[in-house]
Enzyme design. Structure first.
Site, PDB file in Angstrom:
ATOM      1  N   LYS A  62      13.180  -9.884  41.407  1.00 47.02           N
ATOM      2  CA  LYS A  62      12.494  -8.946  42.307  1.00 47.02           C
ATOM      3  C   LYS A  62      11.029  -8.795  41.892  1.00 47.02           C
ATOM      4  O   LYS A  62      10.128  -8.761  42.729  1.00 47.02           O
ATOM      5  CB  LYS A  62      13.219  -7.594  42.314  1.00 47.02           C
ATOM      6  CG  LYS A  62      14.557  -7.683  43.043  1.00 47.02           C
ATOM      7  CD  LYS A  62      15.480  -6.519  42.799  1.00 47.02           C
ATOM      8  CE  LYS A  62      16.859  -6.808  43.429  1.00 47.02           C
ATOM      9  NZ  LYS A  62      17.899  -5.845  43.122  1.00 47.02           N
ATOM     10  N   GLN A 106      18.679  -0.435  39.957  1.00 46.19           N
ATOM     11  CA  GLN A 106      19.579  -1.586  39.905  1.00 46.19           C
ATOM     12  C   GLN A 106      21.001  -1.127  39.620  1.00 46.19           C
ATOM     13  O   GLN A 106      21.248  -0.394  38.666  1.00 46.19           O
ATOM     14  CB  GLN A 106      19.085  -2.570  38.821  1.00 46.19           C
ATOM     15  CG  GLN A 106      19.845  -3.862  38.774  1.00 46.19           C
ATOM     16  CD  GLN A 106      19.685  -4.705  40.042  1.00 46.19           C
ATOM     17  OE1 GLN A 106      18.598  -4.852  40.586  1.00 46.19           O
ATOM     18  NE2 GLN A 106      20.794  -5.228  40.548  1.00 46.19           N
ATOM     19  N   ASP A 129      16.084   0.200  49.321  1.00 46.00           N
ATOM     20  CA  ASP A 129      17.412  -0.423  49.405  1.00 46.00           C
ATOM     21  C   ASP A 129      18.155   0.065  50.648  1.00 46.00           C
ATOM     22  O   ASP A 129      19.164  -0.521  51.038  1.00 46.00           O
ATOM     23  CB  ASP A 129      18.253  -0.060  48.164  1.00 46.00           C
ATOM     24  CG  ASP A 129      18.316  -1.209  47.163  1.00 46.00           C
ATOM     25  OD1 ASP A 129      18.048  -2.367  47.572  1.00 46.00           O
ATOM     26  OD2 ASP A 129      18.650  -0.955  45.994  1.00 46.00           O
TER      27      ASP A 129
END
Ligand code: NAP
Length: 292
Positions: A62, A106, A129
């Site tokens: 990322k 994460q 997200d």
């Protein structure tokens, strides 16, 4: 696998492979061009708790993607035994930080931390997200804002390959909050008629054999086989199953399913690259909304 894919592409018009890698590269090029044209500097913060090797790899992918397109990025590392309060304090700081437009924690988190509470602590307008219940609600009400990256990447990929979902029979296998459910809602948004299947569905084939498009997001190898698919179907394989020796395979039995399809994604190189491209896309959208 590579040999099979090459043969399929060289020897027949169908099935056509949907190569997420190629689509993701075109999205990254568009994002770079847009930030150069606008002078915006989108910022993404990635928070990692613990030292799980797979999570470390995902986080570094990322960050590298941010570098490629010219975004600002920050990585915040907390130890495996971090408390929930420590993590919430980090998120409170990032929520207020002007250089940061997107925040991602994460997953999975260590057992002592309540993941739901953590997702809800991220400002919805920085939730790149798309997992915050507020963003889930916007999607459910038909006015999506920040949407989960994997399913929105699949919609982009279908657009790229010219596949119109309107009026189609769609089946999603898997009902997770990160893939299956938002995938179904996004396809509904595009006017497909959608069935959602899961581990208690009595007969998957009953639905899949009637489907024009099938998204498989289960995490079980060979859950979809050739006899479950009608000729000309479009099949998207989200699954990632690591075999011994580190080889990764999807949920679809590619050998038996691909010859029946008009379009199909390979694993690897299909859906995977789209997820990161859409994370960058969401970060730019969040940056624009916060600067509006
Ligand atoms: P998940 O949360 O474990 O959900 C799996 C879903 O599959 C559940 O809804 C489960 O049903 C259903 N299921 C399990 N066994 C089944 C069976 N035999 N028949 C029908 N349905 C079954 O997984 P996820 O997070 O959605 O991820 C799914 C897969 O996609 C995993 O392999 C994951 O690694 C991969 N993934 C890939 C990407 C990418 O970027 N390529 C991104 C995210 C996920 P119940 O609800 O009834 O338990």
């Amino acid at each position: 696998m590579t040999e099979t894919l090459t043969q399929l592409n060289e020897t027949s018009q169908t099935p056509k492979l949907m190569l997420g890698k190629e689509v993701a590269a075109s999205i990254e090029a568009e994002l770079s061009a847009e930030i150069q044209a606008t002078g915006l500097r989108p910022g993404l913060a990635v928070v990692l708790v613990g030292d799980d090797p797979a999570s470390q790899i995902y986080v570094s992918h990322k960050q590298k993607a941010c570098e490629r397109v010219g975004f600002y990025s920050e990585k915040i590392l907390l130890p495996q035994d971090a408390t929930q309060q420590q993590l919430l304090d980090v998120l409170a700081g990032l929520n207020e930080k002007p250089e940061i437009h997107g925040i991602l924690v994460q997953m999975p988190l260590p057992a002592q931390i309540d993941s739901e509470a953590v997702l809800e602590a991220i400002r919805p307008d920085k939730d790149v997200d798309g997992f915050h219940p507020v963003n889930g609600g916007h999607l459910l009400s038909g006015h999506p804002r920040l949407t989960p990256c994997t399913p929105s990447g699949i919609i982009k990929m279908l657009d790229y390959y010219g596949y119109d979902l309107k009026g189609k029979n769609a089946v999603v296998i898997g009902r997770s909050n990160i893939v299956g459910k938002p995938m179904a809602l996004l396809m509904l948004q595009r006017h497909a008629s959608v069935s959602i299947l899961h581990s208690r569905t009595a007969d998957l084939g009953l639905y899949t054999r009637e489907a024009d498009v099938i998204v498989v997001a289960v995490g079980v190898r060979n859950v979809l086989t050739g006899e479950m698919v009608k000729p000309g179907a479009v099949v998207i394989d989200v699954g990632m199953n690591r075999l011994e020796g580190k080889k990764v395979v999807g949920d679809v039995d590619f050998e038996s399913v691909a010859p029946k399809c008009s379009l199909i994604t390979p694993v690897p190189g299909g859906v995977g690259p789209m997820t990161i491209a859409m994370l960058l896309n969401n970060t730019l959208q969040a940056c624009k909304a916060l600067n509006a």
